[in-house]
Each structure stands twice: as C-alpha cells, then as structure tokens.
Design a protein around this motif. Structure first.
Motif, mmCIF file in Angstrom:
data_model
loop_
_atom_site.group_PDB
_atom_site.id
_atom_site.type_symbol
_atom_site.label_atom_id
_atom_site.label_comp_id
_atom_site.label_asym_id
_atom_site.label_seq_id
_atom_site.Cartn_x
_atom_site.Cartn_y
_atom_site.Cartn_z
ATOM 1 N N LEU A 1 -6.261 10.452 0.054
ATOM 2 C CA LEU A 1 -6.119 9.072 -0.405
ATOM 3 C C LEU A 1 -5.661 9.003 -1.848
ATOM 4 C CD1 LEU A 1 -6.397 6.053 0.076
ATOM 5 C CD2 LEU A 1 -8.842 6.256 -0.477
ATOM 6 N N ASP A 2 -6.207 9.840 -2.717
ATOM 7 C CA ASP A 2 -5.815 9.798 -4.133
ATOM 8 C C ASP A 2 -4.322 10.085 -4.298
ATOM 9 O OD1 ASP A 2 -8.371 9.206 -4.853
ATOM 10 O OD2 ASP A 2 -8.897 11.228 -5.520
ATOM 11 N N GLN A 3 -3.819 11.043 -3.533
ATOM 12 C CA GLN A 3 -2.391 11.377 -3.594
ATOM 13 C C GLN A 3 -1.542 10.211 -3.123
ATOM 14 O OE1 GLN A 3 -1.269 14.983 -1.440
ATOM 15 N NE2 GLN A 3 0.742 14.118 -0.977
ATOM 16 N N VAL A 4 -1.963 9.593 -2.025
ATOM 17 C CA VAL A 4 -1.197 8.475 -1.460
ATOM 18 C C VAL A 4 -1.216 7.284 -2.409
ATOM 19 C CG1 VAL A 4 -1.039 6.852 0.457
ATOM 20 C CG2 VAL A 4 -1.618 9.232 0.912
ATOM 21 N N LYS A 5 -2.360 7.032 -3.046
ATOM 22 C CA LYS A 5 -2.445 5.911 -3.994
ATOM 23 C C LYS A 5 -1.508 6.126 -5.174
ATOM 24 C CE LYS A 5 -6.998 3.872 -3.204
ATOM 25 N NZ LYS A 5 -8.309 3.551 -3.813
ATOM 26 N N GLN A 6 -1.421 7.355 -5.670
ATOM 27 C CA GLN A 6 -0.523 7.621 -6.787
ATOM 28 C C GLN A 6 0.929 7.404 -6.380
ATOM 29 O OE1 GLN A 6 -1.357 8.219 -10.099
ATOM 30 N NE2 GLN A 6 0.824 7.710 -10.206
ATOM 31 N N THR A 7 1.271 7.880 -5.177
ATOM 32 C CA THR A 7 2.626 7.648 -4.658
ATOM 33 C C THR A 7 2.900 6.153 -4.540
ATOM 34 O OG1 THR A 7 2.616 9.733 -3.424
ATOM 35 C CG2 THR A 7 4.183 8.048 -2.704
ATOM 36 N N ALA A 8 1.906 5.413 -4.032
ATOM 37 C CA ALA A 8 2.060 3.965 -3.861
ATOM 38 C C ALA A 8 2.283 3.282 -5.206
ATOM 39 C CB ALA A 8 0.825 3.389 -3.168
ATOM 40 N N ARG A 9 1.519 3.670 -6.210
ATOM 41 C CA ARG A 9 1.685 3.055 -7.541
ATOM 42 C C ARG A 9 3.075 3.337 -8.103
ATOM 43 N NH1 ARG A 9 -3.552 5.436 -8.266
ATOM 44 N NH2 ARG A 9 -5.187 3.863 -7.982
ATOM 45 N N ASP A 10 3.533 4.564 -7.918
ATOM 46 C CA ASP A 10 4.874 4.916 -8.403
ATOM 47 C C ASP A 10 5.939 4.061 -7.709
ATOM 48 O OD1 ASP A 10 3.712 6.828 -10.000
ATOM 49 O OD2 ASP A 10 4.173 8.507 -8.679
ATOM 50 N N LEU B 1 5.511 1.131 -6.144
ATOM 51 C CA LEU B 1 5.357 -0.273 -6.529
ATOM 52 C C LEU B 1 6.000 -0.527 -7.885
ATOM 53 C CD1 LEU B 1 1.673 -0.843 -5.363
ATOM 54 C CD2 LEU B 1 3.685 -2.008 -4.446
ATOM 55 N N GLY B 2 5.836 0.415 -8.793
ATOM 56 C CA GLY B 2 6.471 0.269 -10.095
ATOM 57 C C GLY B 2 7.975 0.258 -10.004
ATOM 58 N N ARG B 3 8.530 1.129 -9.168
ATOM 59 C CA ARG B 3 9.977 1.200 -9.003
ATOM 60 C C ARG B 3 10.547 -0.095 -8.445
ATOM 61 N NH1 ARG B 3 10.699 6.455 -5.470
ATOM 62 N NH2 ARG B 3 12.489 5.239 -4.748
ATOM 63 N N LEU B 4 9.764 -0.790 -7.614
ATOM 64 C CA LEU B 4 10.255 -2.015 -6.995
ATOM 65 C C LEU B 4 9.714 -3.284 -7.664
ATOM 66 C CD1 LEU B 4 10.979 0.126 -4.758
ATOM 67 C CD2 LEU B 4 10.833 -1.756 -3.149
ATOM 68 N N GLY B 5 9.242 -3.122 -8.892
ATOM 69 C CA GLY B 5 8.847 -4.285 -9.674
ATOM 70 C C GLY B 5 7.589 -4.981 -9.206
ATOM 71 N N LEU B 6 6.642 -4.206 -8.655
ATOM 72 C CA LEU B 6 5.411 -4.786 -8.124
ATOM 73 C C LEU B 6 4.168 -4.274 -8.842
ATOM 74 C CD1 LEU B 6 6.310 -4.615 -4.329
ATOM 75 C CD2 LEU B 6 6.025 -6.710 -5.661
ATOM 76 N N ASP B 7 4.321 -3.858 -10.093
ATOM 77 C CA ASP B 7 3.160 -3.439 -10.878
ATOM 78 C C ASP B 7 2.125 -4.564 -10.922
ATOM 79 O OD1 ASP B 7 3.763 -0.807 -11.727
ATOM 80 O OD2 ASP B 7 5.219 -1.596 -13.158
ATOM 81 N N GLY B 8 0.856 -4.205 -10.757
ATOM 82 C CA GLY B 8 -0.210 -5.195 -10.843
ATOM 83 C C GLY B 8 -0.474 -5.974 -9.576
ATOM 84 N N LYS B 9 0.269 -5.686 -8.501
ATOM 85 C CA LYS B 9 0.088 -6.417 -7.241
ATOM 86 C C LYS B 9 -0.787 -5.658 -6.246
ATOM 87 C CE LYS B 9 3.114 -9.467 -8.710
ATOM 88 N NZ LYS B 9 2.677 -10.777 -9.227
ATOM 89 N N GLU B 10 -1.335 -4.508 -6.662
ATOM 90 C CA GLU B 10 -2.027 -3.622 -5.727
ATOM 91 C C GLU B 10 -3.179 -4.300 -4.990
ATOM 92 O OE1 GLU B 10 -0.534 -1.022 -9.151
ATOM 93 O OE2 GLU B 10 -1.388 -3.015 -8.875
ATOM 94 N N ASP B 11 -3.904 -5.184 -5.669
ATOM 95 C CA ASP B 11 -5.121 -5.752 -5.089
ATOM 96 C C ASP B 11 -4.917 -7.137 -4.479
ATOM 97 O OD1 ASP B 11 -6.609 -3.495 -5.844
ATOM 98 O OD2 ASP B 11 -6.962 -4.310 -7.846
#
Length: 211
Positions: free
Chosen positions: A108-117, A119-129
């Motif tokens: 899960l930790d690996q997948v979350k880091q990939t997801a954050r990366d 999301l950042g690339r597609l302009g979705l920083d801060g939308k995780e929750d």
C-alpha cells in the motif's frame, strides 16, 4: 507494438466486428472513429478484455496474450471508462490504490506514493481525500486516468473521453493525452469527435456499421 489479427465479435446472428486486423505502434496514439452503432466501443471492450472475441489473436511485442486473462503478471491494457466508474464510497486515493493492492498485491505504501506522483503530474495535488461527488467532471476524468496509470499498463485506452465535457475541458484532456505520449505511453482513443481525433492521433482507424 500491439497487433490484433482477424478479430470477430458476434452476438447471436449479429456480427458487430468482422475479421478486423490492426496495429498500434509503440508510443503512438490511435483514434478509433465511426458512426454510432459501428462497434467502436465493442472493439475497445474486446481489446481491454471486458468482452471475449469469437475469434482473433492479440500480440504485444510479438508475444501472444489473452486480454481477458486477469492473472497475467504484467498489465498490458488499461482503460479509462466513458462515465469514469469511480467508486462513490471511496476517496480519490482509495479509488486509485484499490486495484494495484488487490489485483497486483503491491504494498500500500508503494502504491500511495505512485498515486501521489501521478496526481501531481495531472494537477490533482491535494485531492487525495476527496470523494467523487466533490470533484468536477474534468477532475473525475483525470482521477480515472490516474487510476488506470497506477496499474502501469503498456497501453492506455479511452472510451469517448470527451463525451461529457465542455470545449475547454476537451482541450485539457487532449493536452493530457499528448503529454502522456511524450512520456512514451501508447494510447488508443475511441471517439465520435473527429476534430478531437485529428488533434491527438498519429493514426485514425475508421470502423463502419455492418449491415
């Protein structure tokens, strides 16, 4: 390179796709266009393994594979659905991490880091929750793209990615698709929008309705 040879799909006596062959080159974008009812979406469903073909063979870089086989070690095909199909009871992060952790058994930790990366690339920083109902149509589209990318597919497919979007958001999706091409992502886009197809595609495949 994706090669499809002699693909046929029937429903009873009705032939939807008849002996179709096509090749999608690495790092290129193919748009599949045609009139309503011509089988564009059904072709995409066969390519992504959501439907079984009556006949036909699929090859990735010369190696035959079965799109319907979910036990394959590597994800070859990913899909972004027309209506996004985000789980309404899961957050953005929950939607993105579900398949990689359950299907690929990734930590899960690996997948979350990939997801954050991603999301950042597609302009979705801060939308995780956030939950899907808290997102705009364009944001849902981008989350759906991130969810597909999180499975690390070799080819990313889109079913009518602009059908529910206004012109400004349509241009935004085009930019995302073209940016992914720069990052060496091979893509297939099913669309009724010829202008959009001509804007993003290296090659356009036309399908016609079978009488």
């Amino acid at each position: 390179m994706l090669e499809i040879k002699n693909l046929t799909k029937r429903f009873g006596n009705k032939t939807v796709i008849d002996d179709l062959s096509m090749t999608v080159k690495d790092n290129e974008i193919m748009a599949i266009v045609g009139p309503s009812g011509a089988g564009k979406t059904m072709l995409l469903r066969c390519i992504t393994g959501l439907e079984s073909a009556n006949q036909g063979t699929f090859f990735w870089n010369g190696n035959q594979f079965d799109p319907t086989n979910t036990d394959q070690k590597d994800t070859i095909i990913g899909i972004v659905f027309q209506d996004y199909q985000l789980f309404p009871n899961l957050t953005v992060m929950g939607n993105i991490t579900l398949a990689p952790t359950m299907v690929k058994k990734l930590p899960l930790d690996q997948v979350k880091q990939t997801a954050r990366d991603l999301l950042g690339r597609l302009g979705l920083d801060g939308k995780e929750d956030l939950y899907p109902f808290q997102l705009s149509g364009g944001q849902k589209q981008r989350v759906a793209i991130v969810r597909a990318l999180a499975m690390n597919p070799k080819i990313l497919c889109y079913d009518e990615p602009t059908s529910a979007l206004d012109p400004a958001l349509r241009d935004e999706v085009a930019e995302i698709i073209l940016d992914l091409k720069k990052q060496k992502m091979t893509q297939i886009v099913v669309t009724h929008d010829m202008d959009f197809a001509q804007n993003v595609a290296d090659e356009i495949k036309r399908v016609e309705q079978i009488d």
